[in-house]
Design a protein around this motif. Structure first.
Motif, mmCIF file in Angstrom:
data_model
loop_
_atom_site.group_PDB
_atom_site.id
_atom_site.type_symbol
_atom_site.label_atom_id
_atom_site.label_comp_id
_atom_site.label_asym_id
_atom_site.label_seq_id
_atom_site.Cartn_x
_atom_site.Cartn_y
_atom_site.Cartn_z
ATOM 1 N N PRO A 74 0.804 -1.234 0.000
ATOM 2 C CA PRO A 74 0.000 0.000 0.000
ATOM 3 C C PRO A 74 0.834 1.280 0.000
ATOM 4 C CG PRO A 74 -0.035 -1.047 2.163
ATOM 5 C CD PRO A 74 0.629 -2.017 1.235
ATOM 6 N N MET A 75 2.097 1.214 0.422
ATOM 7 C CA MET A 75 2.940 2.421 0.528
ATOM 8 C C MET A 75 2.164 3.545 1.226
ATOM 9 S SD MET A 75 5.959 1.660 -0.551
ATOM 10 C CE MET A 75 6.897 3.138 -0.918
ATOM 11 N N GLU A 76 1.665 3.228 2.406
ATOM 12 C CA GLU A 76 0.872 4.194 3.183
ATOM 13 C C GLU A 76 1.800 5.278 3.708
ATOM 14 O OE1 GLU A 76 -2.656 3.961 3.653
ATOM 15 O OE2 GLU A 76 -2.071 6.007 4.140
ATOM 16 N N THR A 77 1.483 6.535 3.405
ATOM 17 C CA THR A 77 2.432 7.624 3.688
ATOM 18 C C THR A 77 2.503 8.026 5.156
ATOM 19 O OG1 THR A 77 0.723 9.293 3.317
ATOM 20 C CG2 THR A 77 2.044 8.635 1.410
ATOM 21 N N SER B 20 10.893 6.575 -0.801
ATOM 22 C CA SER B 20 10.333 7.500 0.183
ATOM 23 C C SER B 20 8.812 7.369 0.129
ATOM 24 C CB SER B 20 10.718 8.941 -0.166
ATOM 25 O OG SER B 20 9.953 9.364 -1.272
ATOM 26 N N THR B 21 8.132 8.220 0.868
ATOM 27 C CA THR B 21 6.659 8.189 0.845
ATOM 28 C C THR B 21 6.120 8.621 -0.522
ATOM 29 O OG1 THR B 21 6.681 10.409 1.780
ATOM 30 C CG2 THR B 21 6.357 8.591 3.312
ATOM 31 N N ALA B 22 6.960 9.205 -1.369
ATOM 32 C CA ALA B 22 6.513 9.641 -2.689
ATOM 33 C C ALA B 22 6.419 8.489 -3.684
ATOM 34 C CB ALA B 22 7.459 10.706 -3.243
ATOM 35 N N VAL B 23 6.834 7.300 -3.289
ATOM 36 C CA VAL B 23 6.739 6.157 -4.206
ATOM 37 C C VAL B 23 5.305 5.623 -4.159
ATOM 38 C CG1 VAL B 23 7.563 3.822 -4.675
ATOM 39 C CG2 VAL B 23 9.174 5.621 -4.030
ATOM 40 N N LEU C 220 0.517 10.205 6.243
ATOM 41 C CA LEU C 220 0.027 11.588 6.220
ATOM 42 C C LEU C 220 -1.491 11.655 6.018
ATOM 43 C CD1 LEU C 220 2.824 12.896 3.863
ATOM 44 C CD2 LEU C 220 2.719 13.211 6.330
ATOM 45 N N ARG C 221 -2.097 10.516 5.735
ATOM 46 C CA ARG C 221 -3.536 10.508 5.481
ATOM 47 C C ARG C 221 -4.303 10.310 6.778
ATOM 48 N NH1 ARG C 221 -6.325 6.871 2.220
ATOM 49 N NH2 ARG C 221 -5.106 5.248 3.246
#
Lengths: 163, 133
Positions: free
Chosen positions: B52-55, B89-92, B57-58
């Protein structure tokens, strides 16, 4: 054949100085123009941290490394980027790393790609997210220590990170 | 191009897996590479993993921040030799798909692909490329 103004046979000091002044006149405007590109402080700080020092960051030159990203993105949740640099990838001349930064996401780092002689080609692709219309910068570090960058502006229609 | 799949699923479709519930669950992967290549040839490998690559930030529906859960790195070794590595990073994006290249030696390639991430995520996959025409 006429000797060039900077040839070693032409050793008159005044003419050599004139040559240096000419070189300075050509180089300086480029150096002055560079900060005109809008980049956020956070991205610059991240690039400097990756480069290792302020002087290393200041030595980054434009060109050689390529950053492929669509100029117009419909969905910021899925953006395919490709970084590449033409290199023989030999022990004496190869690309060590390419790092990608942004100035519009919550965090300035996107991804880093480390290459080796075994890579054979300094090229990599990855799917990323873009929160908004922004600039991406790819910076490459070569085996000789030189740093090269390529900038790309991306217009994002539907931003990532919005439910 | 041959494709190696793991974790089941039809036609190579990637499905989101609840890694927060099962940190050590096996994630689905999809690895594309040629069946064989000539010595010295540079071959492309594409490695996709369901994540999921959960950042972090949500916010969820109740306004509580969803904890960060990302993959932090991807590394490819040829036997003991480092070929390629990537730091995420979270940008992926979710379900990271990385494409890179490997130079063939005289022997068949034995590649180890490894993803490491939050919540103790650590998964390896193995693929080979034979020497041939």
């Amino acid at each position: 054949m006429r000797p060039s103004p900077l040839s070693p046979h032409d050793n008159g000091p005044s003419r050599r100085r004139a040559g240096l002044m000419l070189a300075g006149a050509v180089v300086l405007p480029a150096a002055v123009l560079r900060p005109a590109h809008a980049t956020s402080a956070a991205m610059q700080a991240a690039i400097q941290a990756w480069a290792g020092s302020a002087s290393a960051a200041a030595s980054i030159r434009d060109g050689r490394v390529e950053l492929d990203v669509p100029p117009l993105v419909d969905n910021g949740n899925l953006v395919s980027i490709t970084v590449r640099m033409t290199s023989p990838m030999t022990a004496t001349d190869h690309v060590r790393e390419i790092a990608v930064f942004n100035d519009g996401n919550p965090q300035p780092e996107v991804a880093r790609f480390e290459f080796s002689l075994r890579s054979g080609r300094a090229q990599a692709a990855l799917n990323i997210r873009l929160a908004t219309t922004q600039n991406l910068v790819a910076v490459a570090r070569l085996s000789d220590g030189s740093l090269w960058q390529q900038r790309a502006e991306v217009v994002v229609v539907l931003a990532a990170c919005i439910e | 191009m041959a494709t190696a799949r793991r974790g089941g699923g039809g036609a190579g479709r990637l499905h989101r897996v609840r890694l927060d519930a099962h940190p050590n669950a096996v994630a689905r992967t999809l690895i594309s590479k040629p069946e064989s290549a000539k010595p010295g040839e540079v071959v492309e490998v594409r490695a996709t993993i369901a994540h999921p690559m959960e950042t972090g930030l949500r916010l969820d529906a109740t306004g509580v921040a969803v904890p960060r859960l990302i993959l932090r790195s991807f590394v490819c070794h040829e036997r003991e030799q480092l070929v390629f590595a990537s730091t995420f990073s979270t940008a992926v994006a979710a379900n990271p798909s990385v494409r890179f290249f490997v130079r063939m030696g005289d022997a068949p390639l034995t590649l180890t692909l490894r993803w490491v991430g939050d919540a103790g995520f650590d998964q390896r996959e193995f693929v080979t490329v034979n020497v041939g025409g």
